[in-house]
Motif scaffolding. Sequence first.
Motif, PDB file in Angstrom:
ATOM      1  N   LEU A  28       0.825  -1.205   0.000  1.00  0.00           N
ATOM      2  CA  LEU A  28       0.000   0.000   0.000  1.00  0.00           C
ATOM      3  C   LEU A  28       0.862   1.259   0.000  1.00  0.00           C
ATOM      4  CD1 LEU A  28      -2.979   0.875   0.103  1.00  0.00           C
ATOM      5  CD2 LEU A  28      -2.760   0.935   2.587  1.00  0.00           C
ATOM      6  N   LEU A  29       1.919   1.261   0.808  1.00  0.00           N
ATOM      7  CA  LEU A  29       2.826   2.412   0.857  1.00  0.00           C
ATOM      8  C   LEU A  29       3.550   2.623  -0.473  1.00  0.00           C
ATOM      9  CD1 LEU A  29       4.333   2.054   4.441  1.00  0.00           C
ATOM     10  CD2 LEU A  29       2.674   3.750   3.639  1.00  0.00           C
ATOM     11  N   VAL A  30       3.914   1.543  -1.136  1.00  0.00           N
ATOM     12  CA  VAL A  30       4.562   1.653  -2.448  1.00  0.00           C
ATOM     13  C   VAL A  30       3.608   2.291  -3.453  1.00  0.00           C
ATOM     14  CG1 VAL A  30       5.294   0.260  -4.432  1.00  0.00           C
ATOM     15  CG2 VAL A  30       6.300  -0.130  -2.211  1.00  0.00           C
ATOM     16  N   ASP A  31       2.355   1.841  -3.439  1.00  0.00           N
ATOM     17  CA  ASP A  31       1.375   2.433  -4.363  1.00  0.00           C
ATOM     18  C   ASP A  31       1.185   3.922  -4.104  1.00  0.00           C
ATOM     19  OD1 ASP A  31       0.859   0.246  -5.919  1.00  0.00           O
ATOM     20  OD2 ASP A  31      -0.927  -0.376  -4.819  1.00  0.00           O
ATOM     21  N   VAL A  32       1.187   4.309  -2.847  1.00  0.00           N
ATOM     22  CA  VAL A  32       0.938   5.707  -2.504  1.00  0.00           C
ATOM     23  C   VAL A  32       2.160   6.581  -2.752  1.00  0.00           C
ATOM     24  CG1 VAL A  32       0.447   7.275  -0.581  1.00  0.00           C
ATOM     25  CG2 VAL A  32      -0.886   5.181  -0.853  1.00  0.00           C
ATOM     26  N   PHE A  33       3.329   6.162  -2.255  1.00  0.00           N
ATOM     27  CA  PHE A  33       4.505   7.028  -2.299  1.00  0.00           C
ATOM     28  C   PHE A  33       5.350   6.892  -3.558  1.00  0.00           C
ATOM     29  CE2 PHE A  33       3.873   6.796   2.398  1.00  0.00           C
ATOM     30  CZ  PHE A  33       3.529   8.137   2.556  1.00  0.00           C
ATOM     31  N   ILE A  34       5.440   5.733  -4.140  1.00  0.00           N
ATOM     32  CA  ILE A  34       6.321   5.560  -5.299  1.00  0.00           C
ATOM     33  C   ILE A  34       5.555   5.711  -6.613  1.00  0.00           C
ATOM     34  CG2 ILE A  34       7.822   3.920  -6.504  1.00  0.00           C
ATOM     35  CD1 ILE A  34       8.826   3.063  -3.791  1.00  0.00           C
ATOM     36  N   TYR A  35       4.368   5.123  -6.672  1.00  0.00           N
ATOM     37  CA  TYR A  35       3.601   5.214  -7.912  1.00  0.00           C
ATOM     38  C   TYR A  35       2.596   6.357  -7.896  1.00  0.00           C
ATOM     39  CZ  TYR A  35       5.786   0.810  -8.998  1.00  0.00           C
ATOM     40  OH  TYR A  35       6.700  -0.162  -9.250  1.00  0.00           O
ATOM     41  N   GLY A  36       2.490   7.072  -6.794  1.00  0.00           N
ATOM     42  CA  GLY A  36       1.648   8.247  -6.737  1.00  0.00           C
ATOM     43  C   GLY A  36       0.161   7.975  -6.630  1.00  0.00           C
ATOM     44  N   ALA A  37      -0.233   6.750  -6.427  1.00  0.00           N
ATOM     45  CA  ALA A  37      -1.643   6.376  -6.272  1.00  0.00           C
ATOM     46  C   ALA A  37      -2.510   7.031  -7.333  1.00  0.00           C
ATOM     47  CB  ALA A  37      -2.132   6.703  -4.869  1.00  0.00           C
ATOM     48  N   ALA A  38      -2.187   6.770  -8.594  1.00  0.00           N
ATOM     49  CA  ALA A  38      -2.959   7.331  -9.702  1.00  0.00           C
ATOM     50  C   ALA A  38      -4.336   6.685  -9.796  1.00  0.00           C
ATOM     51  CB  ALA A  38      -2.195   7.120 -11.004  1.00  0.00           C
ATOM     52  N   LYS A  39      -4.534   5.598  -9.038  1.00  0.00           N
ATOM     53  CA  LYS A  39      -5.816   4.899  -9.043  1.00  0.00           C
ATOM     54  C   LYS A  39      -6.695   5.434  -7.909  1.00  0.00           C
ATOM     55  CE  LYS A  39      -3.240   1.311  -8.400  1.00  0.00           C
ATOM     56  NZ  LYS A  39      -2.709   0.005  -8.124  1.00  0.00           N
ATOM     57  N   SER A  40      -7.912   4.950  -7.844  1.00  0.00           N
ATOM     58  CA  SER A  40      -8.799   5.338  -6.751  1.00  0.00           C
ATOM     59  C   SER A  40      -8.342   4.645  -5.458  1.00  0.00           C
ATOM     60  CB  SER A  40     -10.239   4.948  -7.070  1.00  0.00           C
ATOM     61  OG  SER A  40     -10.370   3.542  -7.070  1.00  0.00           O
ATOM     62  N   VAL A  41      -8.847   5.120  -4.334  1.00  0.00           N
ATOM     63  CA  VAL A  41      -8.475   4.541  -3.037  1.00  0.00           C
ATOM     64  C   VAL A  41      -8.882   3.071  -2.983  1.00  0.00           C
ATOM     65  CG1 VAL A  41      -8.883   4.672  -0.551  1.00  0.00           C
ATOM     66  CG2 VAL A  41      -8.609   6.764  -1.874  1.00  0.00           C
ATOM     67  N   THR A  42     -10.071   2.772  -3.463  1.00  0.00           N
ATOM     68  CA  THR A  42     -10.559   1.385  -3.457  1.00  0.00           C
ATOM     69  C   THR A  42      -9.660   0.494  -4.297  1.00  0.00           C
ATOM     70  OG1 THR A  42     -12.800   2.250  -3.271  1.00  0.00           O
ATOM     71  CG2 THR A  42     -12.566  -0.056  -3.884  1.00  0.00           C
TER      72      THR A  42
ATOM     73  N   THR B  68      -6.507   1.014  -5.099  1.00  0.00           N
ATOM     74  CA  THR B  68      -5.188   0.914  -4.467  1.00  0.00           C
ATOM     75  C   THR B  68      -5.203  -0.101  -3.335  1.00  0.00           C
ATOM     76  OG1 THR B  68      -4.750   3.224  -5.011  1.00  0.00           O
ATOM     77  CG2 THR B  68      -3.377   2.241  -3.319  1.00  0.00           C
ATOM     78  N   VAL B  69      -6.213  -0.038  -2.488  1.00  0.00           N
ATOM     79  CA  VAL B  69      -6.326  -0.986  -1.371  1.00  0.00           C
ATOM     80  C   VAL B  69      -6.557  -2.400  -1.901  1.00  0.00           C
ATOM     81  CG1 VAL B  69      -7.742  -1.632   0.622  1.00  0.00           C
ATOM     82  CG2 VAL B  69      -7.077   0.746   0.293  1.00  0.00           C
ATOM     83  N   ALA B  70      -7.398  -2.536  -2.906  1.00  0.00           N
ATOM     84  CA  ALA B  70      -7.678  -3.863  -3.472  1.00  0.00           C
ATOM     85  C   ALA B  70      -6.423  -4.482  -4.091  1.00  0.00           C
ATOM     86  CB  ALA B  70      -8.788  -3.769  -4.508  1.00  0.00           C
ATOM     87  N   THR B  71      -5.642  -3.671  -4.796  1.00  0.00           N
ATOM     88  CA  THR B  71      -4.404  -4.174  -5.400  1.00  0.00           C
ATOM     89  C   THR B  71      -3.424  -4.641  -4.336  1.00  0.00           C
ATOM     90  OG1 THR B  71      -4.682  -2.648  -7.250  1.00  0.00           O
ATOM     91  CG2 THR B  71      -2.499  -3.566  -6.938  1.00  0.00           C
ATOM     92  N   SER B  72      -3.276  -3.872  -3.276  1.00  0.00           N
ATOM     93  CA  SER B  72      -2.373  -4.262  -2.191  1.00  0.00           C
ATOM     94  C   SER B  72      -2.866  -5.513  -1.482  1.00  0.00           C
ATOM     95  CB  SER B  72      -2.237  -3.117  -1.189  1.00  0.00           C
ATOM     96  OG  SER B  72      -1.722  -1.985  -1.829  1.00  0.00           O
ATOM     97  N   MET B  73      -4.177  -5.640  -1.339  1.00  0.00           N
ATOM     98  CA  MET B  73      -4.758  -6.824  -0.713  1.00  0.00           C
ATOM     99  C   MET B  73      -4.518  -8.069  -1.559  1.00  0.00           C
ATOM    100  SD  MET B  73      -6.443  -7.874   1.956  1.00  0.00           S
ATOM    101  CE  MET B  73      -7.285  -6.480   2.633  1.00  0.00           C
ATOM    102  N   VAL B  74      -4.668  -7.930  -2.860  1.00  0.00           N
ATOM    103  CA  VAL B  74      -4.421  -9.066  -3.757  1.00  0.00           C
ATOM    104  C   VAL B  74      -2.967  -9.516  -3.671  1.00  0.00           C
ATOM    105  CG1 VAL B  74      -4.288  -9.725  -6.202  1.00  0.00           C
ATOM    106  CG2 VAL B  74      -6.339  -8.604  -5.315  1.00  0.00           C
ATOM    107  N   VAL B  75      -2.039  -8.565  -3.607  1.00  0.00           N
ATOM    108  CA  VAL B  75      -0.620  -8.902  -3.482  1.00  0.00           C
ATOM    109  C   VAL B  75      -0.375  -9.672  -2.187  1.00  0.00           C
ATOM    110  CG1 VAL B  75       1.686  -7.923  -3.101  1.00  0.00           C
ATOM    111  CG2 VAL B  75       0.245  -7.035  -4.927  1.00  0.00           C
TER     112      VAL B  75
END
Length: 160
Positions: free
Chosen positions: A106-120, A122-129
Motif C-alpha cells: 500500500l505504501l509503495v502504491d501511494v509514495f512511489i507510484y503516486g496512487a494514480a488509481k482510486s483509493v478502493t 489501491t487498497v484492493a491491489t495491495s490486498m491481492v498482493v
Amino acid sequence: MKEDALSRQAHAPPARRTTELRSATRRDAVAEPRRGAGWFRAPAPAQYVVIGGVFTVAYLGLEWLRRVHELEPLGITLWNPVKALSLALLLLKGLAYAPVLFVAALLVDVFIYGAAKSVTSTVATSMVVALGYSALAAGLTRGQGFALGKPNLRNVIALL
C-alpha cells in the motif's frame, strides 16, 4: 504408552513383541502435528515491529530502485527483487507477516507510484498482493512440503 508396550513385550511371544512396540512408537509420532513456517504463528510484539519495519523499508527501497531502472518505452524492468523478498518473509517468518506485506504494498502504491488509481483500487491491489503471496507461501509449506533448511530436490521442484 511406551512403558505399557515394553512391559507387555516381556510376556508376549517374539512375533507380537515388535508389532506392539512399533504401534506404540507410531502413536507417539502422530501425536504432535507438523508445524512449518507457513503456519500462522504469533511473534513477540517487539520482534514483529522490528522485522516488519525493516521489511517495509527494504520493500520501499527495492521498489524505488526497480522503478528507477525501468525500460521507459515499455514500462517494464528486468528484475523484481521485491517479489522474492515478500515470499522469503512469509516462508521464513510465517503468515503472521501478511499484514506487513499489505501495508508495504500500500505504501509503495501511494509514495512511489503516486496512487494514480482510486483509493478502493489501491487498497484492493495491495490486498491481492498480500493474499496472493500468503497463499503461495501456505501452498509451498503445507501442500508441497517445502521445508527451509533441507536442501533437496523436492524443495527445488516446489519452488519451480
